[in-house]
Write a protein that holds these residues in place. Structure first.
Motif, PDB file in Angstrom:
ATOM      1  N   GLU A  99      -0.970  11.669 -15.123  1.00 24.48           N
ATOM      2  CA  GLU A  99      -0.961  13.088 -15.476  1.00 24.48           C
ATOM      3  C   GLU A  99      -2.252  13.794 -15.090  1.00 24.48           C
ATOM      4  O   GLU A  99      -2.224  14.915 -14.567  1.00 24.48           O
ATOM      5  CB  GLU A  99      -0.700  13.261 -16.977  1.00 24.48           C
ATOM      6  N   ALA A 100      -3.403  13.160 -15.345  1.00 24.00           N
ATOM      7  CA  ALA A 100      -4.681  13.807 -15.039  1.00 24.00           C
ATOM      8  C   ALA A 100      -4.802  14.087 -13.541  1.00 24.00           C
ATOM      9  O   ALA A 100      -5.304  15.149 -13.133  1.00 24.00           O
ATOM     10  CB  ALA A 100      -5.846  12.937 -15.514  1.00 24.00           C
ATOM     11  N   THR A 101      -4.345  13.153 -12.724  1.00 23.92           N
ATOM     12  CA  THR A 101      -4.381  13.341 -11.272  1.00 23.92           C
ATOM     13  C   THR A 101      -3.426  14.441 -10.859  1.00 23.92           C
ATOM     14  O   THR A 101      -3.751  15.307 -10.024  1.00 23.92           O
ATOM     15  CB  THR A 101      -4.012  12.033 -10.553  1.00 23.92           C
ATOM     16  N   PHE A 148      -4.696  11.204  -2.791  1.00 23.65           N
ATOM     17  CA  PHE A 148      -3.729  11.212  -1.709  1.00 23.65           C
ATOM     18  C   PHE A 148      -2.386  11.653  -2.272  1.00 23.65           C
ATOM     19  O   PHE A 148      -1.877  11.058  -3.229  1.00 23.65           O
ATOM     20  CB  PHE A 148      -3.595   9.818  -1.090  1.00 23.65           C
ATOM     21  N   VAL A 149      -1.798  12.690  -1.687  1.00 21.39           N
ATOM     22  CA  VAL A 149      -0.499  13.217  -2.120  1.00 21.39           C
ATOM     23  C   VAL A 149       0.500  13.010  -0.988  1.00 21.39           C
ATOM     24  O   VAL A 149       0.345  13.563   0.102  1.00 21.39           O
ATOM     25  CB  VAL A 149      -0.591  14.717  -2.475  1.00 21.39           C
ATOM     26  N   ASP A 150       1.519  12.221  -1.259  1.00 18.99           N
ATOM     27  CA  ASP A 150       2.493  11.889  -0.226  1.00 18.99           C
ATOM     28  C   ASP A 150       3.785  12.679  -0.392  1.00 18.99           C
ATOM     29  O   ASP A 150       4.510  12.499  -1.367  1.00 18.99           O
ATOM     30  CB  ASP A 150       2.805  10.394  -0.257  1.00 18.99           C
ATOM     31  N   ALA A 170      -6.084   6.791   6.365  1.00 19.04           N
ATOM     32  CA  ALA A 170      -6.709   7.790   5.502  1.00 19.04           C
ATOM     33  C   ALA A 170      -7.534   7.167   4.388  1.00 19.04           C
ATOM     34  O   ALA A 170      -8.637   7.647   4.066  1.00 19.04           O
ATOM     35  CB  ALA A 170      -5.643   8.707   4.916  1.00 19.04           C
ATOM     36  N   PHE A 171      -7.029   6.090   3.774  1.00 15.57           N
ATOM     37  CA  PHE A 171      -7.758   5.484   2.658  1.00 15.57           C
ATOM     38  C   PHE A 171      -9.156   5.050   3.077  1.00 15.57           C
ATOM     39  O   PHE A 171     -10.091   5.090   2.270  1.00 15.57           O
ATOM     40  CB  PHE A 171      -6.989   4.283   2.106  1.00 15.57           C
ATOM     41  N   ALA A 217      -7.143   0.230  -6.246  1.00 12.17           N
ATOM     42  CA  ALA A 217      -8.103  -0.822  -5.903  1.00 12.17           C
ATOM     43  C   ALA A 217      -9.296  -0.265  -5.135  1.00 12.17           C
ATOM     44  O   ALA A 217     -10.404  -0.816  -5.202  1.00 12.17           O
ATOM     45  CB  ALA A 217      -7.416  -1.905  -5.083  1.00 12.17           C
ATOM     46  N   ALA A 218      -9.079   0.842  -4.404  1.00 14.59           N
ATOM     47  CA  ALA A 218     -10.140   1.456  -3.617  1.00 14.59           C
ATOM     48  C   ALA A 218     -10.863   2.577  -4.362  1.00 14.59           C
ATOM     49  O   ALA A 218     -11.731   3.243  -3.780  1.00 14.59           O
ATOM     50  CB  ALA A 218      -9.552   1.988  -2.311  1.00 14.59           C
ATOM     51  N   GLY A 219     -10.498   2.791  -5.621  1.00 15.71           N
ATOM     52  CA  GLY A 219     -11.126   3.862  -6.391  1.00 15.71           C
ATOM     53  C   GLY A 219     -10.590   5.240  -6.067  1.00 15.71           C
ATOM     54  O   GLY A 219     -11.248   6.254  -6.325  1.00 15.71           O
ATOM     55  N   LEU A 220      -9.381   5.289  -5.504  1.00 17.39           N
ATOM     56  CA  LEU A 220      -8.735   6.548  -5.147  1.00 17.39           C
ATOM     57  C   LEU A 220      -7.600   6.844  -6.113  1.00 17.39           C
ATOM     58  O   LEU A 220      -7.269   6.046  -6.975  1.00 17.39           O
ATOM     59  CB  LEU A 220      -8.200   6.474  -3.708  1.00 17.39           C
ATOM     60  N   ARG A 221      -6.978   8.005  -5.949  1.00 16.17           N
ATOM     61  CA  ARG A 221      -5.833   8.393  -6.760  1.00 16.17           C
ATOM     62  C   ARG A 221      -4.656   8.679  -5.835  1.00 16.17           C
ATOM     63  O   ARG A 221      -4.840   9.109  -4.701  1.00 16.17           O
ATOM     64  CB  ARG A 221      -6.156   9.635  -7.613  1.00 16.17           C
ATOM     65  N   PHE A 222      -3.430   8.473  -6.348  1.00 18.08           N
ATOM     66  CA  PHE A 222      -2.242   8.611  -5.502  1.00 18.08           C
ATOM     67  C   PHE A 222      -1.126   9.296  -6.286  1.00 18.08           C
ATOM     68  O   PHE A 222      -0.863   8.962  -7.446  1.00 18.08           O
ATOM     69  CB  PHE A 222      -1.764   7.227  -5.048  1.00 18.08           C
ATOM     70  N   ILE A 223      -0.466  10.256  -5.637  1.00 15.85           N
ATOM     71  CA  ILE A 223       0.707  10.935  -6.191  1.00 15.85           C
ATOM     72  C   ILE A 223       1.827  10.873  -5.153  1.00 15.85           C
ATOM     73  O   ILE A 223       1.639  11.280  -3.999  1.00 15.85           O
ATOM     74  CB  ILE A 223       0.417  12.415  -6.521  1.00 15.85           C
TER      75      ILE A 223
END
Length: 288
Positions: A142-144, A92-94, A82-83, A112-118
């Motif tokens: 928090e913002a994500t 990405f929400v796991d 997915a990344f 590192a890839a400029g993505l966000r993760f929760i």
């Protein structure tokens, strides 16, 4: 409304993705077995993708609910993960119940890839997923989190940020520790009531109104008394979760003697042929 993807259409993921579609979100799905994805699209609309990368392409939020750490890495990382398909700034929400370690690993890779993760494991089981009333425990920025919370509420009754990456998984471990002890206590209570010659249903009705009352007693007490276990959260899934949290306890120094003992009891239930029985089947090792 958001453009989203959902990876993993098992007993939890399929209804969760369904609630997203019902709320009007544009949903692309991926499942390792393509037939499940095609069946989901036939029932809910949207689109099925052949790879996680394809599913994630152009999506604002990518959700996942798969089996374990290795399953999660397989749909997230690599050329077809997915990344590789996600645009910078997307999230990405796991929802997998996995280790805090893999949550932190993937959060770092996302950053590192400029993505966000929760990391956002859930509690409530198959019924909670089907009825859209899951409890979601989150870790991340928090913002994500604030970006994804309104979308997550399509299938949740409660959603909360508990701290940085890994905090959601750690909170799910706390949840499973509490459940393990309660189910064993309830098993012994019902077993004792039977041996004492009491009317178990009447006893449960009375004590559920007092300090002994619990979700497990209200929802599993009568089926435990009737030795009905062909539903609910499977023993083998619970043992997976207990294995994760016991490994974490060895790292952080927490002492979990009751949880470790209950894990051994679940191993006995598995040996009885109960891998897919509901977790309330702890009583079976006392009754049989």
């Amino acid at each position: 409304m958001a453009n989203v993807a959902f990876l993993g259409l098992g007993v939890m993921g399929s209804p969760m993705a369904g609630h997203l579609a019902k709320k009007g979100h544009d949903v692309t799905v991926y499942n390792r077995t393509r037939a499940k994805a095609d069946a989901w699209v036939a029932a809910h609309g949207g689109r099925a993708a052949s790879t996680p990368r394809e599913a994630a392409a152009g999506r604002e939020i990518v959700f996942a609910c798969v089996g374990n750490d290795d399953d999660l890495r397989s749909v997230v990382l690599g050329e077809e993960g997915a990344f590789a398909g996600m645009e910078k700034g997307s999230v990405f929400v796991d929802h997998t119940t996995a280790s805090a370690e893999v949550a932190r690993e993937l959060a770092a890779a996302a950053d590192a890839a400029g993505l966000r993760f929760i990391d956002a494991p859930v509690s409530g089981g198959q019924a909670g997923a089907e009825n859209g009333v899951l409890t979601v425990m989150c870790g991340g920025e928090e913002a994500t989190y604030m970006r994804v919370e309104p979308v997550v509420m399509a299938y949740a009754k409660s959603c909360r940020l508990l701290g940085p990456s890994g905090s959601g998984q750690l909170t799910k471990m706390v949840n499973q520790i509490a459940i393990a002890g309660v189910v064993q206590g309830l098993s012994e209570a019902i077993h004792f009531a039977k041996r004492a010659g009491l009317d178990v249903e009447a006893v449960l009705d009375v004590i559920s109104k007092g300090a002994a009352g619990s979700w497990q007693m209200e929802n599993r007490g009568r089926t435990m008394n009737a030795e009905k276990f062909d539903f609910g959260f499977a023993v083998e899934w619970m043992r997976k979760d207990l294995g994760i949290l016991l490994a974490e306890s060895r790292r952080n120094g927490a002492r979990l003697p009751v949880t470790a003992l209950v894990d051994q009891f679940y191993a006995e239930v598995e040996a009885m042929g109960g891998k897919r029985w509901d977790t309330s089947s702890l009583i079976a090792r006392l009754e049989r």
